[in-house]
Design a protein around this motif. Structure first.
Motif, short mmCIF file in Angstrom:
data_model
loop_
_atom_site.label_atom_id
_atom_site.label_comp_id
_atom_site.label_asym_id
_atom_site.label_seq_id
_atom_site.Cartn_x
_atom_site.Cartn_y
_atom_site.Cartn_z
N LEU A 127 -13.15 -23.81 4.53
CA LEU A 127 -13.86 -23.99 6.02
C LEU A 127 -14.87 -22.76 6.48
O LEU A 127 -14.76 -22.08 6.17
CB LEU A 127 -13.06 -23.75 7.19
CG LEU A 127 -13.70 -24.38 8.53
CD1 LEU A 127 -14.26 -25.65 8.95
CD2 LEU A 127 -13.00 -24.11 9.70
N VAL A 128 -16.11 -23.63 6.46
CA VAL A 128 -17.19 -22.64 6.55
C VAL A 128 -17.86 -22.28 8.20
O VAL A 128 -18.66 -23.80 8.81
CB VAL A 128 -19.06 -22.78 5.64
CG1 VAL A 128 -19.56 -22.06 5.62
CG2 VAL A 128 -18.12 -22.89 3.77
N TYR A 129 -18.33 -21.45 8.73
CA TYR A 129 -18.83 -21.34 10.30
C TYR A 129 -19.82 -20.59 10.25
O TYR A 129 -20.16 -19.48 9.47
CB TYR A 129 -18.09 -20.53 10.68
CG TYR A 129 -18.44 -20.11 11.92
CD1 TYR A 129 -18.67 -21.24 13.28
CD2 TYR A 129 -19.30 -19.29 12.28
CE1 TYR A 129 -19.19 -21.27 14.26
CE2 TYR A 129 -19.69 -18.83 13.36
CZ TYR A 129 -19.87 -19.70 14.78
OH TYR A 129 -20.81 -19.50 15.48
N ARG A 130 -20.87 -21.66 10.30
CA ARG A 130 -22.43 -20.65 10.77
C ARG A 130 -22.78 -20.45 11.83
O ARG A 130 -22.80 -21.93 12.61
CB ARG A 130 -23.31 -21.34 9.45
CG ARG A 130 -23.41 -21.31 8.03
CD ARG A 130 -24.85 -22.05 7.61
NE ARG A 130 -23.79 -21.54 5.80
CZ ARG A 130 -22.92 -22.93 5.49
NH1 ARG A 130 -22.78 -23.95 5.58
NH2 ARG A 130 -23.03 -22.59 3.43
N ASN A 131 -23.63 -19.70 12.39
CA ASN A 131 -23.43 -19.72 14.09
C ASN A 131 -24.80 -20.30 13.77
O ASN A 131 -25.85 -20.62 13.52
CB ASN A 131 -23.94 -17.87 14.64
CG ASN A 131 -25.32 -17.42 13.52
OD1 ASN A 131 -25.53 -17.49 12.74
ND2 ASN A 131 -25.76 -16.51 14.30
#
Length: 203
Positions: A127-131
């Motif tokens: 899981l990759v979160y980028r703002n």
């Protein structure tokens, strides 16, 4: 034997002028890391500093790529932790934060990865979160929403010579978007939502 199934979005190519006076960018960068590893736990702290001269950007007024005469600097800190349950099972968590003058990508994000083996099954979760951020784009700005990119892969070992694997990318359909035309009118996910089925045979 290799079978791959994917779905792609095809859009017309962008229209813009070629700039024969465009120069290559000059980039100076320094990086460093501190690491602790005892075989079971691993921790990494890193830092990167980059200066860009003659950066390349798109001018909406001129409808062509031009050199940015301003010097842009960039700082990035990141910390990564890894825990190994055993040889086949581990988890990784990473966080990064960037500080820069002009934004062309997210300035912070979190990565989570899990590697697991259950019998003949190899399972991978990511899981990759980028703002979200505002892209400084010529005469106007473009708002890019935050993104959540989830990948799941499951492999099954049939024998020592044969293995099948199913993989889904961007399963939430919420991955960060990127621009595909210089004027910033069309945004598409940086990673497409797709499923891949493969069969591997070793001989």
């Amino acid at each position: 034997m290799h079978i791959q199934i994917c779905f792609k979005l095809h859009l017309p190519p962008p229209v813009y002028k070629i700039n024969p006076e465009l120069d290559a960018s000059n980039i100076d960068m320094i990086t460093g890391e501190l690491e602790y590893d005892d075989g079971e736990h691993r921790a990494v702290f890193g830092y990167a500093y980059k200066i860009i001269e003659d950066g390349i950007t798109f001018s909406k007024a001129q409808k062509q790529y031009v050199n940015n005469k301003e010097i842009v600097d960039f700082n990035r800190f990141y910390v990564r932790g890894e825990y190994k349950f055993d040889y086949d099972n581990k988890v990784i968590i990473e966080y990064y934060k960037g500080y820069k003058d002009a934004y062309a990508s997210p300035d912070s994000g979190i990565l989570f990865q899990a590697f697991n083996t259950l019998g003949d099954f190899d399972i991978y979760n990511e899981l990759v979160y980028r703002n979200g951020y505002t892209l400084n784009y010529g005469a106007g700005d473009v708002d890019i929403d935050e993104g959540y990119d989830y990948t799941l892969s499951v492999g099954y070992t049939i024998s020592r010579t044969m293995k099948i694997k199913a993989k889904g990318e961007n399963l939430l359909d919420k991955a960060s978007k990127t621009l595909i035309d210089p004027q910033g009118l069309v945004q598409v996910p940086a990673i497409e939502r797709r499923a891949i089925l493969t069969m591997e045979y070793t001989f």
